[in-house]
Every structure is written in structure tokens, then in C-alpha cells.
Design an enzyme around this catalytic site. Structure first.
Site, PDB file in Angstrom:
ATOM      1  N   GLU A  73      21.975  10.339  35.772  1.00 31.46           N
ATOM      2  CA  GLU A  73      22.169   8.965  35.378  1.00 31.46           C
ATOM      3  C   GLU A  73      21.469   8.646  33.824  1.00 31.46           C
ATOM      4  O   GLU A  73      20.945   7.687  33.830  1.00 31.46           O
ATOM      5  CB  GLU A  73      21.757   7.871  36.267  1.00 31.46           C
ATOM      6  CG  GLU A  73      22.399   8.011  37.619  1.00 31.46           C
ATOM      7  CD  GLU A  73      21.950   6.949  38.768  1.00 31.46           C
ATOM      8  OE1 GLU A  73      21.162   6.185  38.476  1.00 31.46           O
ATOM      9  OE2 GLU A  73      22.438   7.128  39.734  1.00 31.46           O
ATOM     10  N   CYS A  74      21.134   9.634  33.141  1.00 29.62           N
ATOM     11  CA  CYS A  74      20.757   9.512  31.711  1.00 29.62           C
ATOM     12  C   CYS A  74      21.488   9.511  30.561  1.00 29.62           C
ATOM     13  O   CYS A  74      22.717  10.162  30.792  1.00 29.62           O
ATOM     14  CB  CYS A  74      19.899  10.661  31.768  1.00 29.62           C
ATOM     15  SG  CYS A  74      18.864  10.874  30.023  1.00 29.62           S
ATOM     16  N   GLY A  75      21.289   8.763  29.566  1.00 33.37           N
ATOM     17  CA  GLY A  75      22.039   8.876  28.197  1.00 33.37           C
ATOM     18  C   GLY A  75      22.470  10.352  27.740  1.00 33.37           C
ATOM     19  O   GLY A  75      23.261  10.589  27.230  1.00 33.37           O
ATOM     20  N   LEU A  76      21.506  11.159  28.377  1.00 39.06           N
ATOM     21  CA  LEU A  76      21.607  12.651  27.900  1.00 39.06           C
ATOM     22  C   LEU A  76      22.189  13.415  28.821  1.00 39.06           C
ATOM     23  O   LEU A  76      22.608  14.898  28.423  1.00 39.06           O
ATOM     24  CB  LEU A  76      20.274  13.212  27.417  1.00 39.06           C
ATOM     25  CG  LEU A  76      19.476  12.587  26.491  1.00 39.06           C
ATOM     26  CD1 LEU A  76      18.180  13.147  26.512  1.00 39.06           C
ATOM     27  CD2 LEU A  76      20.171  12.403  24.957  1.00 39.06           C
ATOM     28  N   THR A  77      22.704  12.858  29.800  1.00 34.23           N
ATOM     29  CA  THR A  77      23.572  13.580  30.995  1.00 34.23           C
ATOM     30  C   THR A  77      24.671  14.418  30.530  1.00 34.23           C
ATOM     31  O   THR A  77      24.991  15.602  31.091  1.00 34.23           O
ATOM     32  CB  THR A  77      23.921  12.682  32.094  1.00 34.23           C
ATOM     33  OG1 THR A  77      22.682  12.075  32.686  1.00 34.23           O
ATOM     34  CG2 THR A  77      24.453  13.366  33.161  1.00 34.23           C
TER      35      THR A  77
END
Length: 197
Positions: A73-77
Site C-alpha cells: 500500500e505504498c506510493g512506490l508499490t
């Protein structure tokens, strides 16, 4: 004359003993510095993968390894997509990616191992090895990340995992050679150039 000879003899004995002590000290110092320079490698570790199976790093001998801590659930996922792309492209050229899901940053990996496996497969078709969720920071940091982040163990540098998707490059001898920021994309020329070198 006798006094002069005795004095000369005593001086020679003193010098001789002094040299032995000095040589012994030098030998000890050399041994100590050799011990300090001995670095570990990644092959000593056995961990558990997302499916509860043992994963032995010694099975990767002779391969270049990219280790990355992941989160769902990360912006970098979306980096999962690029990670899978380079894995697919280079997996037959002695290259492997090993993912370590971790919930250390902003609670962005809240799921169970089963949920993480489903997420990775469904959304990104991940086929590279993924380990069981563990900590990559703090007091409960897993042993692989202790190796990756401590110069006393890896022989290269101390580092701190800044965020999700930080990358560690391991050479064919199992030695850490580079630490890359989470924002460096898996398809960056630095990584692709290293794989091809």
C-alpha cells in the site's frame, strides 16, 4: 676488557629479545586486522518464504541478487511491475530478485503472508521469490537485514533502510556491493548495467 665484552653481550641479548617481542606484537596485530576484515556473505542465511517453505540463500551461489523490502500500500508499490519485468528478462542470466515484505513504514504492509502473496500475484504477476513478512528496521530487524545494514557484518558500509523498496545489490560471491535508494527504479541503467556486467 671483560666489562666491555659483558656489556656488549648484554646489549645484544636485549636487542634480540626486543625484536622478538616486536615481531610477536606485529604478528598479533596482523592476525587481529585479518579477523576484522573477514566479512560475511548472504549464503549463510535460511529464511521462510511467503508460503511457509524454507528458503536457503546458499541455493543462489553464483547469481547476482537484488534484495528489496516491499509493501502493498505504498506510493512506490508499482515498482513491483518493473521488478517482475527485469526478473523475467534476466532470470536465465544468473540474476534473481528476493523480496522482503515489511510493515515498518507507515503500516503500508498490513496483510498476512497469504494476503501479500495473493496481492502480488493478482496485481503484478510476481514470480520472483518473496519471503515471509518480517521487520527490516529496529530491534526486531530480521537477520538478513542485519547483515545488509551493518558494516561489521557485510564489510562494505552501514546503512539504514529509508523506506519501502530500498535495494541491495549482492554479487556472485554473496557479497554486498551497493545500496540503492527506494526511489531508484528497478529498470534504472545503474541496475540493468550491473546485471549485464
Amino acid at each position: 676488557m671483560k666489562k666491555l665484552l659483558l656489556l656488549t653481550f648484554a646489549t645484544l641479548i636485549f636487542i634480540s629479545c626486543g625484536n622478538k617481542t616486536e615481531n610477536k606484537t606485529m604478528a598479533m596485530n596482523t592476525e587481529e586486522s585479518t579477523e576484522t576484515l573477514v566479512k560475511e556473505n548472504i549464503y549463510q542465511f535460511k529464511v521462510t518464504d511467503l508460503y511457509g517453505e524454507e528458503f536457503d540463500f546458499s541455493s543462489l551461489k553464483g547469481k547476482k541478487i537484488l534484495i528489496v523490502n516491499t509493501a502493498s500500500e505504498c506510493g512506490l508499490t508499482p515498482q513491483y511491475k518493473d521488478l517482475e519485468a527485469i526478473y523475467e528478462k534476466y532470470k536465465d542470466k544468473n540474476f534473481v530478485i528476493v523480496g522482503f515484505p515489511a510493515n515498518n513504514f507507515g503500516s503500508q504492509e498490513p496483510g498476512s503472508d497469504k494476503e501479500i502473496a495473493q496481492f502480488c500475484q493478482k496485481n503484478y504477476g510476481v514470480t520472483f521469490p518473496m519471503m515471509a513478512k518480517s521487520s527490516v528496521k529496529g530491534k526486531d530487524m530480521n537477520e538478513v537485514y542485519q547483515f545488509l545494514t551493518q558494516k561489521s557484518k557485510n564489510g562494505l558500509q552501514d546503512s539504514e533502510v529509508e523506506w519501502n523498496f530500498q535495494k541491495y545489490l549482492i554479487n556472485e560471491k554473496g557479497e554486498l556491493i551497493k545500496v540503492l535508494s527506494p526511489r531508484v527504479l528497478p529498470t534504472d541503467k545503474e541496475i540493468v548495467g550491473w546485471i549485464n556486467s
